[in-house]
Write a protein that holds these residues in place. Structure first.
Motif: not given
Length: 455
Positions: A315-316, A321, A428
């Motif tokens: 999932t984000k 992530t 990120d």
């Protein structure tokens, strides 16, 4: 559940005579909070609660009757037995014999839930199927799954788990499967079994409950499992990658968030991360083939499958992530998750939130040190370890690390780790979260999602 008069239920579980009305049971529950009108409430005593304390609440919510293991005072439709869990199993075994559905029972050291969900996803396109809503794989969960089926169901898929010798054979006798599956054999629950040989014997004991013409499907890539099954008086079918397997997959390739394998010349896309999920798909195919599902139909169905909660679920959360694989952990599933992280995390900083692998007995220290070595070899750049063996994992990872920028941090428990996440996770990042159920690392997933790390 097919409706059942309370008097008939009492007879099946051999309950003591009681004042009775003409009530009819329409379902079974062990949770007074979710009782529906017409349910039978089984008062189960657990480590942290006792269902007998909630009899009143169950009837207030409309329970048709209650099965108890001790005196709770007079009242209609109170059915007393010696052991409520055993009574639940007795009822489920009888119910399974009364209805005409087929039963698929799945066991193994890893992959049970995903294999079950995959098989259900494919088979439910052609058959009326029932399955457990969660990982209901013990002396309570298996009966509840069977009792959730109704007259219209053609197939019921159950998971069968074990923490100690003898549990699987007992559950198999209750489920009486038409098809029994052993997905794999790995070091897990060693505290209860002691060694891999005992695990093999326990998993293979699922065959003891097979119906007369039932089929045993085992992973043929585990030679010791095959060797053991050759000594029992049951024919079996093997699935795997090996040339000698009856049902074989070739060309397994896992790339990032998906993978591919070839079965009977057909390339099959699996929309899940990790090589282990390709092997889960193969096990699901072995099941589906027994119901005359064609490989083309299987390929078409499996490409729409979605990841199971907390099993390599990607999932984000804002700019990061998350690979959520925190339902449970053993050495094999840890290795698979780290392999997934190395693929999905290419080009990003890789963070591993690591919980303890529980129930590994005397080998716990050694296996956690091996995990630390694997962490370093997998290219993890930041290790956040919590729990009893966090020091062992961190020290082994530091010793084996080739990357000068590798960092490892140790926390006493999950709460302490969660309170410090914002110090270590950056925009990120690819973050793998994995540990045994007792670590409750879903708390870290929630924390990551709340923080978003937008700064």
């Amino acid at each position: 559940m097919k409706e059942l008069p309370v008097e008939d239920l009492a007879q099946v579980i051999r309950a003591e005579p009681t004042k009775s009305t003409n009530a009819v049971v329409a379902g079974i529950s062990i949770d007074s909070r979710t009782i529906r009108a017409g349910d039978c409430f089984f008062a189960v005593k657990g480590a942290n609660f006792d269902g007998h304390d909630y009899i009143g609440q169950a009837f207030a919510r409309g329970a048709a009757c209650a099965v108890v293991g001790r005196d709770v005072g007079p009242g209609p439709n109170i059915l007393k037995v010696a052991d409520t869990v055993k009574a639940l199993g007795t009822l489920a075994r009888w119910y399974r014999s009364e209805l005409g559905f087929k039963v698929v029972a799945i066991t193994g050291s890893a992959g049970k839930t995903t294999t079950r969900e995959m098989a259900y996803h494919v088979l439910s396109r052609q058959f009326s199927c029932a399955q457990a809503p969660k990982s209901f794989n013990n002396a309570i969960g298996v009966p509840l799954t069977l009792l959730s089926a109704d007259e219209d169901h053609e197939i019921v898929i159950v998971e069968v788990g074990s923490n100690a010798p003898g549990e699987i054979s007992q559950l198999a006798e209750i489920a009486s499967p038409d098809i029994a599956v052993v997905t794999n054999i790995y070091p897990a629950h060693l505290a209860g079994f002691g060694n891999i040989e005992a695990i093999i014997k326990e998993k293979a004991s699922i065959a003891e409950g097979l119906k007369g013409a039932g089929k045993l499907l085992i992973n043929g890539d585990f030679e010791e499992l095959v060797r053991h099954c050759s000594t029992i008086k049951k024919d079996f079918i093997t699935f795997g990658e090996g040339a000698g397997c009856d049902i074989r997959a070739e060309g397994l390739v896992s790339e990032g968030i998906s993978g591919q394998l070839t079965i009977e010349g057909k390339d099959i896309s699996v929309p899940l991360a990790g090589r282990a999920n390709l092997l889960n798909a193969l096990a699901a195919w072995a099941i589906c083939e027994q119901f005359s599902i064609g490989v083309e139909e299987f390929a078409e169905a499996i490409r729409t499958f979605e990841a199971v909660d907390m099993r390599l679920q990607i999932t984000k959360s804002g700019p990061i992530t998350i690979i959520n694989d925190c339902y449970n952990a053993n050495p094999a599933s840890m290795a698979n998750a780290l392999d997934c992280l190395s693929q999905v995390g290419f080009g990003h900083r890789k963070v591993f939130i690591c919980g303890t692998m529980a129930e590994l007995g005397a080998r716990s220290g050694k296996l956690h040190r091996q995990l630390g070595k694997l962490v370093a070899e997998s290219g993890v750049e930041v290790l956040l370890a919590a729990g009893d063996f966090a020091d062992a994992v961190a020290e082994a990872a530091k010793t084996s690390a080739c990357n000068d920028n590798f960092e490892a941090f140790v926390f006493k428990n999950t709460n302490e780790l969660c309170n410090n996440l914002s110090r270590f996770v950056q925009r990120d990042d690819i973050v793998l979260v994995k540990g045994s159920r007792s670590a409750k690392l879903e708390q870290a997933v929630v924390k990551l999602d709340v923080n978003k790390f937008d700064a």
